[in-house]
Design an enzyme around this catalytic site. Structure first.
Site, short mmCIF file in Angstrom:
data_model
loop_
_atom_site.label_atom_id
_atom_site.label_comp_id
_atom_site.label_asym_id
_atom_site.label_seq_id
_atom_site.Cartn_x
_atom_site.Cartn_y
_atom_site.Cartn_z
N ASP A 284 0.83 -0.89 -0.12
CA ASP A 284 -0.17 -0.01 0.03
C ASP A 284 1.14 0.85 0.25
OD1 ASP A 284 -1.87 2.32 0.07
OD2 ASP A 284 -2.92 0.69 1.39
C1 BGC Z 1 -5.26 2.72 0.08
C2 BGC Z 1 -5.01 1.92 -1.14
C3 BGC Z 1 -5.15 2.47 -2.21
C4 BGC Z 1 -3.74 3.39 -2.33
C5 BGC Z 1 -3.53 3.66 -3.58
C6 BGC Z 1 -3.89 3.96 -0.61
O1 BGC Z 1 -4.14 5.34 0.50
O2 BGC Z 1 -5.41 2.33 1.34
O3 BGC Z 1 -7.11 1.12 -0.09
O4 BGC Z 1 -5.57 1.62 -3.03
O5 BGC Z 1 -3.55 4.31 -1.41
O6 BGC Z 1 -4.07 4.39 -4.21
#
Ligand code: BGC
Length: 759
Positions: A284
């Protein structure tokens, strides 16, 4: 359909296995050859995932992207879209980097791309697997037409804590329902052929247990028994992987002392060795860097830990890019580990067909013709209507008559930006009709509508600012509350009915949007009281990304329609339901508690050694509270219809079964009211005696049926050994002989029962 003779089936399977083996061999040869030409820096470059345009999903934005593409230091880009921009970036990679390796382009396509569908919790409320798959299919068609080939979805984190803002983004509290939805979403995105220009590779997230953050505070610690993980929280991730999800995203949280992104047991032992996952794992947003704050060491150390755990692509943080070479030189990671990560990322690109044609997703014509089409919008309207949950309808105040004047009052009544709901980064906020605009478009001249803000979203301006980020603004009126309400009441004076559009803004749920008070915000509640005092019929159209505490509203407001956030066509769909063109059929995928103190409250709890008798409130030395009953306000699976459904007693074809047998349970469901309608018939099972304690009920099946008024249907469920299995304390998936209870009903509380024995 004619059945194939069994020998032909065998030939067909063997043929498809051998085709797959040939494809794999071809892919392996291609990638081995390519990797043979790659320098260590180029291999590490493939592990780097950066943001494209503006970053809206995290606080760090990637820099120097163009130069890095040319230097072969980027494997993927996300949050960039349009065929022109993606073509330009892809051209840099293909034509100007030394080996011309194409880039993979991702985005958070969570509940639609431009045509927005209800937030995932709303989608789950449809309990309609066909429609959920279709929503993902349409999202893939639109996103791939706009240059993308990878979506960070489905999000399958079970959550039993509505304080956690991201409960909006998953399928709620239930293991079985979430697992079924995970399967549909993956199949919807990926279709039958990942190399087709209109499919996206799925990324199941957040692995794992992110929804169990302590106290519902985002990113907080998770500490959980293996028993609970395997039985309750893991199955949706596994279902997505079994359905073929190409990639997995790690979660931010700590799991029993080791954050997921550095957790080798999770990423390698469970994911690869136990579940057989063969694709790549991406972190993430800056999750590797965050291991420093978790307390695992400096950037070089934590980057090595993540790689060794089985994490292949580094989102935004560039820990891999900046430290892995050094770690390799110092013997802290191995060449094999870097090669493995690089190979899996190249395989992902290969499977998407990017080596054959890096520009297959960059077709301007397709972008023009396949986004926001009338067919997609019609489907969005249909799905939105089916996601709404009718919570209360005293004296059948709904449906409304299509005449007279409706006063639409409240901070959610005329905001375009809040209609799509959270996690709709690709939505065109300005061109989404507001509730007022959508309702007017649907109702035409039949109904006169008057509208007023009625109240601010929140009386505290600073809180409102935090709750309306990313352009999800709601105008503020700085006059004293009483003055605003008084003005709203004069607007409502001419109306026959008041529709109060209240609740949360779209950014009051979603990432980093945890709340400790789950009431409808203060000033809105006072508005509602004033509207009720007019003596006119009041319908509460509730916007929310989570279960709220509605005890007061349930006691005072005659009709409550929970519309979550319904996407682009919310306004029209609300009109469809309020005026009876669509009979509501949504059912809650998460329990609505009476108050925050009951959380976590979920139907599939354990019995305890001192259970309270059914229907009782308080008994000394029993498991209960002094100040509130154990019951929810609205149970899991709950939702009313304009008609009524009557359930007959359950008929079992036998009262005991052996492991290789099935029990057939039949119940007659009758539409005993005045409207045609859909009902979700729910099957629950309880294992009465086991080697480990088992929940008082677990959903094991459901069927959504349509019945004309007066019509009856026998609904049949087949219960087999797989439905009775669970992970015992040795983590073996077993069914244990003994007594079981089976329940069928309209929600998790209101059920008929029958007993059977597993011999
Ligand atoms: C979130 C994810 C997301 C990623 C990319 C993160 O802050 O937890 O769910 O896919 O950002 O945007």
């Amino acid at each position: 359909m004619k059945r194939l003779p069994i020998w032909m089936l065998g030939v067909a399977i063997a043929w498809s296995v051998s085709v797959k083996a040939q494809t794999d061999t071809k892919m392996n040869q291609f990638i081995s050859e390519l990797m043979g030409k790659m320098t260590i820096e180029e291999k590490i470059g493939q592990l780097n995932l950066v943001t494209g345009g503006e970053a809206v999903t995290g606080s760090v934005v990637s820099t120097g992207v163009e130069a890095k593409i040319k230097a072969g230091e980027i494997g993927g880009i996300f949050s960039m879209s349009s065929p022109a921009k993606i073509r330009a970036a892809q051209e840099l990679a293909v034509k100007q980097s030394r080996l011309g390796i194409p880039i993979i382009f991702g985005m958070d396509v969570i509940h639609g791309y431009k045509t927005m569908f209800p937030i995932p919790l709303g989608l789950a409320s449809t309990w309609d697997m066909g429609l959920i798959r279709e929503s993902a299919r349409i999202a893939a068609v639109e996103a791939s037409a706009d240059g993308l080939n990878w979506t960070f979805s489905p999000m399958v984190d079970i959550s039993r804590d509505p304080r956690w803002g991201r409960i909006s983004e998953g399928s709620g509290e239930d293991t079985y329902l979430s697992a079924r939805i995970a399967t549909e979403m993956v199949k919807g995105y990926q279709g039958d052929d990942l190399t087709a220009h209109n499919t996206l590779m799925a990324c199941v997230k957040h692995f794992a247990l992110y929804g169990a953050a302590e106290a519902g505070r985002d990113y907080h610690t998770t500490d959980m028994s293996l028993h609970r993980m395997y039985n309750e929280y893991f199955p949706p991730y596994k279902a997505a992987i079994d359905a073929g999800a190409g990639t997995v995203m790690t979660s931010f949280n700590d799991i029993n002392g080791v954050p997921a992104t550095a957790n080798k047991w999770l990423m390698t032992d469970v994911l690869r060795n136990q579940w057989g996952f063969k694709g790549m794992v991406v972190t993430d947003y800056t999750a590797i860097n965050e291991l420093i704050d978790h307390g695992l060491g400096d950037l070089q150390t934590v980057s090595a830990l993540a790689l060794k755990a089985g994490v292949h692509m580094d989102m935004v943080g560039e820990g891999y890019l900046t430290t892995l070479k050094k770690s390799l030189d110092e013997g802290k990671v191995t060449q094999t580990e870097i090669d493995e990560a690089c190979r899996l990322i190249l395989e992902t690109k290969y499977k998407l067909g990017l080596f054959d044609d890096p520009f297959r997703y960059c077709d301007e014509e397709r972008a023009k013709n396949s986004i926001l089409t009338p067919a997609h919008l019609a489907k969005a309207r249909e799905i939105a209507g089916k996601s709404f949950v009718l919570l209360k309808n005293e004296n059948n105040i709904l449906p409304l008559k299509k005449n007279g004047t409706v006063a639409l009052i409240g901070p959610l009544s005329n905001t375009r930006a809040n209609m799509p709901g959270t996690w709709s980064v690709s939505a065109d906020l300005e061109n989404t009709p507001s509730l007022l605009e959508g309702m007017q478009a649907a109702l035409g001249d039949n109904v006169k509508m008057v509208q007023h803000l009625g109240a601010n979203l929140l009386s505290d301006a600073a809180y409102q600012e935090r709750a309306t980020m990313f352009g999800r603004t709601i105008p503020r009126d700085e006059r004293p509350e009483a003055e605003i309400i008084a003005e709203a009441l004069t607007v409502a004076e001419s109306a026959d009915v008041i529709v109060a559009a209240l609740g949360e803004s779209s950014e009051m749920s979603g990432e980093s949007s945890s709340r400790t008070d789950l009431d409808i915000p203060d000033t809105q509640k006072r508005l509602l009281e004033a509207l009720l005092k007019t003596g006119k019929p009041v319908v509460l159209v509730l916007f929310t990304g989570r279960p709220l505490t509605l005890t007061w509203e349930h006691g005072h407001v005659p009709a409550i329609l929970n519309v979550w956030f319904g996407g682009t066509e919310t306004g029209k769909a609300v009109a469809d339901v309020l005026f009876g063109d669509v009979n509501p059929s949504g059912k809650l995928p998460a329990t609505f508690p009476q108050n925050v103190g009951q959380i976590p409250l979920y139907y599939s709890a354990k019995n305890t050694g001192r259970p309270l008798a059914a229907g009782a409130w308080f008994e000394k030395f029993r498991s209960n509270y002094l100040d509130v009953t154990n019951e929810p306000l609205y149970p899991f699976g709950y939702g009313l219809s304009y008609t009524t459904f009557t359930y007959g007693d359950i008929q079992l074809d036998k009262n005991s079964m052996k492991a290789d047998e099935k029990i057939i349970a039949t119940v007659t469901v009758t539409n005993s009211g005045n409207y045609d309608g859909e009902e979700v018939v729910q099957l629950y099972i309880r294992d009465l005696v086991g080697s480990v304690t088992r929940p008082v009920k677990e959903l094991k099946g459901f069927q959504k049926i349509f019945l004309k008024k007066g019509e009856s249907r026998n609904v049949v469920f087949e219960i087999g050994i797989e439905d009775l299995k669970f992970y015992n304390n040795a983590l073996e998936f077993v069914a244990e002989p003994g007594d079981f209870k089976l329940f069928i009903g309209t929600n998790s509380s209101d059920v008929k029962e029958a007993d059977f024995l597993l011999r």
